[in-house]
Each structure stands twice: as C-alpha cells, then as structure tokens.
Design an enzyme around this catalytic site. Structure first.
Site, PDB file in Angstrom:
ATOM      1  N   HIS A  85       1.015  -1.227   0.080  1.00  0.00           N
ATOM      2  CA  HIS A  85       0.280  -0.110  -0.068  1.00  0.00           C
ATOM      3  C   HIS A  85       0.824   1.347  -0.227  1.00  0.00           C
ATOM      4  O   HIS A  85       0.727   2.058  -0.124  1.00  0.00           O
ATOM      5  CB  HIS A  85      -0.618   0.292   1.336  1.00  0.00           C
ATOM      6  CG  HIS A  85      -1.898   1.655   1.616  1.00  0.00           C
ATOM      7  ND1 HIS A  85      -1.554   2.293   2.944  1.00  0.00           N
ATOM      8  CD2 HIS A  85      -2.595   1.632   0.665  1.00  0.00           C
ATOM      9  CE1 HIS A  85      -2.517   3.168   2.317  1.00  0.00           C
ATOM     10  NE2 HIS A  85      -3.109   2.948   1.749  1.00  0.00           N
ATOM     11  N   GLU A  88       1.907   2.060  -4.081  1.00  0.00           N
ATOM     12  CA  GLU A  88       0.712   2.304  -4.227  1.00  0.00           C
ATOM     13  C   GLU A  88       1.023   4.278  -3.822  1.00  0.00           C
ATOM     14  O   GLU A  88       0.868   5.026  -5.208  1.00  0.00           O
ATOM     15  CB  GLU A  88      -1.188   1.669  -3.440  1.00  0.00           C
ATOM     16  CG  GLU A  88      -1.406   2.680  -4.730  1.00  0.00           C
ATOM     17  CD  GLU A  88      -3.122   2.405  -3.766  1.00  0.00           C
ATOM     18  OE1 GLU A  88      -3.557   3.395  -2.981  1.00  0.00           O
ATOM     19  OE2 GLU A  88      -3.911   1.809  -3.211  1.00  0.00           O
ATOM     20  N   HIS A  89       1.246   4.819  -2.647  1.00  0.00           N
ATOM     21  CA  HIS A  89       1.157   6.148  -2.871  1.00  0.00           C
ATOM     22  C   HIS A  89       2.899   6.680  -3.535  1.00  0.00           C
ATOM     23  O   HIS A  89       2.312   7.804  -4.017  1.00  0.00           O
ATOM     24  CB  HIS A  89       0.925   5.755  -1.549  1.00  0.00           C
ATOM     25  CG  HIS A  89       0.036   5.961  -1.079  1.00  0.00           C
ATOM     26  ND1 HIS A  89      -0.554   7.255   0.090  1.00  0.00           N
ATOM     27  CD2 HIS A  89      -1.401   5.211  -0.426  1.00  0.00           C
ATOM     28  CE1 HIS A  89      -1.939   7.163   0.525  1.00  0.00           C
ATOM     29  NE2 HIS A  89      -2.088   5.687   0.501  1.00  0.00           N
ATOM     30  N   GLU A 165      -3.691   7.681   7.486  1.00  0.00           N
ATOM     31  CA  GLU A 165      -4.351   6.729   6.821  1.00  0.00           C
ATOM     32  C   GLU A 165      -4.856   5.688   8.299  1.00  0.00           C
ATOM     33  O   GLU A 165      -5.820   5.947   8.245  1.00  0.00           O
ATOM     34  CB  GLU A 165      -4.037   6.359   5.491  1.00  0.00           C
ATOM     35  CG  GLU A 165      -5.618   5.555   4.679  1.00  0.00           C
ATOM     36  CD  GLU A 165      -5.044   5.783   3.577  1.00  0.00           C
ATOM     37  OE1 GLU A 165      -5.859   4.356   3.244  1.00  0.00           O
ATOM     38  OE2 GLU A 165      -3.919   6.064   3.011  1.00  0.00           O
TER      39      GLU A 165
END
Length: 464
Positions: A85, A88-89, A165
């Site tokens: 993840h 991905e950022h 997040e």
C-alpha cells in the site's frame, strides 16, 4: 489517491432509483439467456510478458485504462506489512522523465480521472480519459513502471500520510479495529492475517530501501495485467501497448506465488473489543471457506448464492428473522469474498436492537443457520438469489470501470476471462442441494471466529 471527477447528486439519485427498480423486476422473473451475453473480449501477451485484455465498448468516446500488478499485502516480506500500500502511494511521486505531479496535472488538464487501490492479492492503477489520449496515458504509466524516483524526504512525508490514513480508517474506528482482529484470529499461518494497510509498528519502520526493493521485484511487465475497456479495438490497443509497455525489458521471473497455507481450523475462536467510542454494539462472524480459485465442484458459486440468501438485503433469512420478525436486531446480513488467490472468508454480521444483549442476537443467528442447514433454501429463495446476481452481472456490462475491475481482479487471483464470462451459466446450474451442502460443510462454528464490539464502561459507570 482520489479521482478528480465530480457528479451531480440528482442524477445519482435518479440512477440509483432506476437501478433498484430494474433489479426488483429482474429478480421477479428469470432473465432470458441472451440478455446476459458477455462482451467480446480480446486477450494477448506482449513479448515481455505483459498480459493485455481489451473490452470494446463503442457507445461513448472514452476509455478506462487499468494496470494491475500481481502483488498485494499477502506478498509482503515478513516484518514489512503495509509496503504494498505504501508503494501504491509512492507511485504518484514521479520519475526522472515526469517529475512529481506532472502525470496527475496532465490528466486533470484533459478532463481525465485517476485512482489506485491495494488488496491482499493485487495492486491497481486506473485512469479514465477520452479515447484520443490513450497513447499519452500509456506512455505515462509505462514510464512509472520502471522509472520511479524516490528520496528520503519523499519517503518520510508519505509515510506520515499512510500512518494518518491508518489513524482515520482503523485506529479511530472501533468497528474497523474489531474487523482487523477477527481477520487476524481467522488466519494462523496465511498472510491474509495482516491488514492491507499494515500494522502500525511495522509501517513506522518502512524506508526507501524497502520501497525500492519491493518495486524492482514486483513492478515488471511479466507480473502485470493491462485491462483497457471502452471505445477501442484490440488492434489499436495492441499497437499502442507495444509502442509503450513493449519497450520495457522482461525481468528475471518472480516465480510462483507460494504462501503459507492454513491448517484445518478445529476450534471456535472468539474476539471481544470494547471501546468508549462505541455507540452501538455489534457482532461479526467469519468462517474459513474456499475462494473462486481454490474451490472445487462449484462450491464457490454455492457459497456466493448462500451469502445472498442468508444476508443479501431485506428479503434475506437473517434480516427477516432478526430485524422484521423477532426484532432483536436493527441490521443483519452476510457476505462472501470469493475473488482471492487463496482460502477466503464467509461473513455474517448483526447489530443488536437497543437493550438486547449481543448473546441473544448471536443465538438468533445460530438458529437461522441451523434451520438452513436442516432444510436448505426454498425454490423461491434460490431463484430470487440467482436472478439478482445475474442482474448485477448484466448491469456490470454498462460500466467500463466495473467491467475492467471484474476481469483484472480475476486474472490477478488465478482465474480467467472465460471463467468471468461463464458466471451466469455457473450460477444457473447451482442446485438447492449444493447450497445446503455448502452451509452444512462450512458454516461450522469450529471453523469460525466470532467478534463482539462492545461499549467500554466509563469511570462513572464503573463506580456505580
């Protein structure tokens, strides 16, 4: 990352109303077989191993472009949860050719939309643009497959973003924290036990070397699937893909996606999470079951239908029994997440009505399951579930993004284009006995994890 498009509220409401009305009509009567014809889909591979799927849809001059990588949270190295993840950022931070922001700025300038997502089994990046911009879009995406540039400053800043997040999505949401614990208890060995976003203490240690090592290993053309849906021809997409992605050299083979598998679950597991912020208690339960990839003899389709009959809306067994009849709950339902590479979960949930003990609601859930295991579904329940699921499949043909997701998720979890297209026929073939057998075999509490979300007693309550 969030898309840049905005939609009017009124058209969305009207669209949802029309969709619900049509679904109700479709659920009442079986669909003709020719009404569920799958779109013509082309598939091929480039010389460097990139798999390409093309779904022509000539109704509007736009295209949806999705690049999927066969890597997700379950493929992360031990101690590095959250790196899939995190990367991905970081993929939006730019390359030497296209510095940070240029890709997104160009998309905004031409009226495009973009987003990205990470799951246990795959990571995806998608854009929606007018068809004349597809070649430019492919150039941008192909560039960041190999050209990502990262600095320590970028790493620190974006690591703070994913930690925040996690604060918002998990740590400050009691129900999400319980779900995380239930999943962790379900899997003793398999990496599905990890949250996709990562464990906080491991996220805090992720660095530049971790990101680049993961990137260089998994972000390769032979580990990717390109799905293009919209106003295109297979020939055009192949020409553009070869001119962009085709220039990337094939990397050293990654090898098979072998993961530790679960031992047979022989004992019921229970988790309780109490928090002062809980306004309403709730119950979650999940069972370890086969996925579309691991199932045999149509068990996955039977489980899918079982989920709809038990908990798919206000006509479901659980909702009628707990909410409408006994009124011990304000909500109840079920779900089955079949699109995974390895063994997955079948879930149930319920929200107790005011003043009703969670134990009483759990007992009501158990009674519904026992009755179903005893007699199975009625003919009416089975046909209604099939019609509704096939109707959902039909409506997916009208949405480029949904279509691209269907095929991309399937191909990155061990399935095929042909299996996606055969779904309506497989659903039609499921018998009442198969659904009952699936419930009898898999809805066994010895294979389950039951979670209670409770309100923690405050200091004043404790004193009294």
């Amino acid at each position: 990352m969030l898309g840049t498009g905005r939609e009017s509220t009124v058209p969305k409401i009207l669209t949802r109303f029309c969709l619900l009305l049509c679904l109700a009509v479709l659920a009442a009567a079986p669909l003709p077989r020719d009404a569920v014809a799958a779109p013509t889909v082309a598939q091929f591979k480039l010389a460097n191993g990139l798999a390409v799927v093309v779904i022509p849809d000539r109704r509007t001059p736009v295209v949806t472009h999705m690049l999927w990588y066969r890597v997700g949270a379950a493929d992360e190295p031990a101690g590095k949860s959250g790196i899939a993840h995190f990367l991905e950022h970081l993929m939006f931070k730019g390359t030497a050719k296209n510095p940070a922001g240029r890709f997104s700025q160009r998309l905004a300038a031409i009226g495009g939309q973009e987003n990205a997502f990470t799951s246990n089994d795959y990571t995806g990046y998608f854009q929606r643009v007018a068809r004349e911009h597809l070649a430019e879009l492919m150039e941008f995406e192909a560039d960041r497959m190999t050209g990502l540039v990262l600095t320590d400053d970028i790493i620190v800043a974006e690591r703070n973003v994913i930690l925040e997040e996690r604060n918002q999505r998990i740590d400050n949401e009691p129900s999400a924290r319980l779900s995380e614990q239930v999943a962790a208890a379900q899997y003793l060995s398999h990496p599905y036990q990890k949250p996709t976003i990562g464990w906080r203490h491991e996220m805090e240690t992720l660095d530049r070397e971790d990101a680049l090592t993961f990137y260089k290993r998994f972000y390769t053309p032979d580990n990717a699937v390109l799905v293009v849906a919209g106003d295109v021809t297979p020939e055009d997409v192949k020409m553009l893909a070869e001119a962009t992605y085709g220039k990337i050299e094939r990397h050293k083979p990654i090898g098979a996606r072998t993961r530790p598998q679960e031992p047979p679950q022989i004992a019921e597991r229970r988790v309780t999470f109490a928090d002062l912020r809980v306004a309403q208690p709730s119950i979650q339960r999940s069972y370890l079951v086969p996925s579309h990839t691991t199932a045999k003899d149509g068990e996955d389709d039977a489980l899918d239908i079982l989920g709809h009959i038990l908990g798919g809306g206000s006509n479901s067994r659980l909702y009628r029994a707990l909410v409408m009849e006994s009124r011990v709950a304000t909500n109840a339902g079920a779900w089955y997440q079949g699109t995974t590479l390895d063994a997955t979960r079948f879930g149930l949930y319920a929200t107790p009505a005011a003043g009703v003990a969670p134990e009483k609601v759990e007992g009501a859930v158990d009674a519904v399951i026992a009755a179903f295991v005893d007699k199975g579904p009625t003919v009416e329940e089975l046909e209604r579930a099939k019609s509704r699921m096939i109707a959902n499949y039909v409506y997916a043909q009208d949405n480029q993004s949904t279509l691209a997701r269907m095929y991309g998720a399937a191909l990155t979890t061990g399935s095929t284009v042909e299996a996606v297209q055969a779904r309506p026929e497989r659903l039609r073939a499921v018998t009442p006995e198969q659904v009952r057998d699936a419930a009898r075999r898999y809805l066994d509490k010895r294979h389950s994890v039951t979670g209670y979300l409770l309100r923690e007693a405050g200091r004043e309550e404790k004193k009294s």
